[in-house]
Design an enzyme around this catalytic site. Structure first.
Site, PDB file in Angstrom:
ATOM      1  N   CYS A   1      -1.380   5.941   9.368  1.00 32.46           N
ATOM      2  CA  CYS A   1      -1.717   4.703   8.662  1.00 32.46           C
ATOM      3  C   CYS A   1      -2.717   5.059   7.572  1.00 32.46           C
ATOM      4  O   CYS A   1      -2.516   6.006   6.824  1.00 32.46           O
ATOM      5  CB  CYS A   1      -2.279   3.679   9.642  1.00 32.46           C
ATOM      6  SG  CYS A   1      -3.677   4.287  10.634  1.00 32.46           S
TER       7      CYS A   1
ATOM      8  N   ARG B   1       0.840  -1.201   0.000  1.00 32.07           N
ATOM      9  CA  ARG B   1       0.000   0.000   0.000  1.00 32.07           C
ATOM     10  C   ARG B   1       0.876   1.252   0.000  1.00 32.07           C
ATOM     11  O   ARG B   1       0.591   2.219  -0.715  1.00 32.07           O
ATOM     12  CB  ARG B   1      -0.935   0.011   1.211  1.00 32.07           C
ATOM     13  CG  ARG B   1      -2.048  -1.012   1.137  1.00 32.07           C
ATOM     14  CD  ARG B   1      -2.975  -0.941   2.323  1.00 32.07           C
ATOM     15  NE  ARG B   1      -3.790   0.268   2.316  1.00 32.07           N
ATOM     16  CZ  ARG B   1      -4.556   0.670   3.326  1.00 32.07           C
ATOM     17  NH1 ARG B   1      -4.601  -0.035   4.452  1.00 32.07           N
ATOM     18  NH2 ARG B   1      -5.284   1.772   3.238  1.00 32.07           N
TER      19      ARG B   1
END
Length: 286
Positions: A241, A182
């Protein structure tokens, strides 16, 4: 319990503690079947908390605050009160993802409210099962509580304006705890576009755990993060995050290593990718 209580508790320790007075155990598991799973089987005595409705104040426009913005501190204090948690209560949190999801977020929020006696169960639900912790499917009754007196979050928080200003400054450190795929932009299962904040480094939260899904020892974590932080001052370190939830797992690991907790960028990639990129339909959640 002292004010220097470890942020992590082992399943074996919880087995000894769990029937003592003034203890509240909370299941903070997430996912579409989390509540159903809880209803069918949870740690004996554990109450259920929902990330989306009780630990976040989700807005229509996710470019303002991301997918899981913090609620107002006074609203969170009321939630905690409704759960039967007083300032003196010993709180044990667990989820079904090694504490890497909402258990760590709830821990950060309680600590940031000034609550001292709060711990996350090492290894989560699965580790409790291995330890033969008593399970239940009954409806748990919440006890009466005393309201926390709060005025603001006590732990350090970074806003998007600060992150944009410092992310490429060598005297600062912005840490992205998402999986490497990611971070690299190779995949994005949740947010609208893939990638990462310019200047941010990648330290996946999974590296806080050993091969059994348990936290590394405090010494191992301290050595790991001291190398990563280098000479950067703690107040110049920002952790994020996807939506300000799993970042708390790394903040929990840092606290377990008996190091000062850095800043949390709550909006994280879910806010940044919408606010700082030309994204169509930016309010959409997959």
């Amino acid at each position: 319990m002292s004010a220097t209580i470890s942020p992590i508790i082992q399943a074996s320790e919880l087995l000894i503690l769990y029937q003592t007075t003034n203890l509240v155990i909370v299941d903070v598991s997430t996912g579409k079947n989390a509540k159903l799973n809880y209803d069918q089987k949870h740690l004996d005595g554990a109450i259920y908390v929902d990330l989306n409705t009780q630990l976040a104040d989700i807005k229509d426009d996710l470019s303002i605050g991301g997918r899981h913005p913090l609620p107002k501190i006074e609203n969170f204090a009321q939630t905690v009160f409704n759960l039967g948690i007083s300032p003196q209560t010993h709180v044990i949190l667990y989820d079904d993802k090694n504490g890497s999801n909402a258990a760590a977020r709830f821990w950060w929020m309680l600590k940031s409210m000034g609550h001292e006696k709060v711990q996350v169960l090492n290894g989560g639900f699965q580790e409790a099962e291995k330890a033969n912790f008593p399970m239940s499917s009954k409806i748990e009754i919440m006890v009466q509580a005393e309201l926390h007196k709060v005025s603001d979050w006590k732990l350090k928080i970074a806003e998007i304006t600060e992150v944009e200003k410092v992310s490429q400054n060598k005297n600062y450190l912005v840490i992205d705890v998402r999986d490497a795929e990611r971070y690299k932009g190779e995949t994005e299962p949740i947010d609208l576009i893939a990638g990462h904040i310019p200047g941010a480094i990648n330290v996946p939260l999974t590296e806080n755990l050993d091969e059994n899904g348990l936290f590394l020892s405090p010494n191992e974590l301290k050595n790991k993060y001291e190398k990563i932080f280098g000479k950067v001052k703690n107040e110049n370190i920002i952790v994020h995050c996807g939506s300000g939830v799993t970042a708390c797992h790394s903040l929990l690991a840092i606290a377990y290593a008996e190091m000062e907790i850095p800043k949390l960028y709550v909006g994280s990639w879910s806010e940044w990718s919408r606010a700082k990129a030309n994204v169509p339909n930016k309010n959409h959640i997959k």
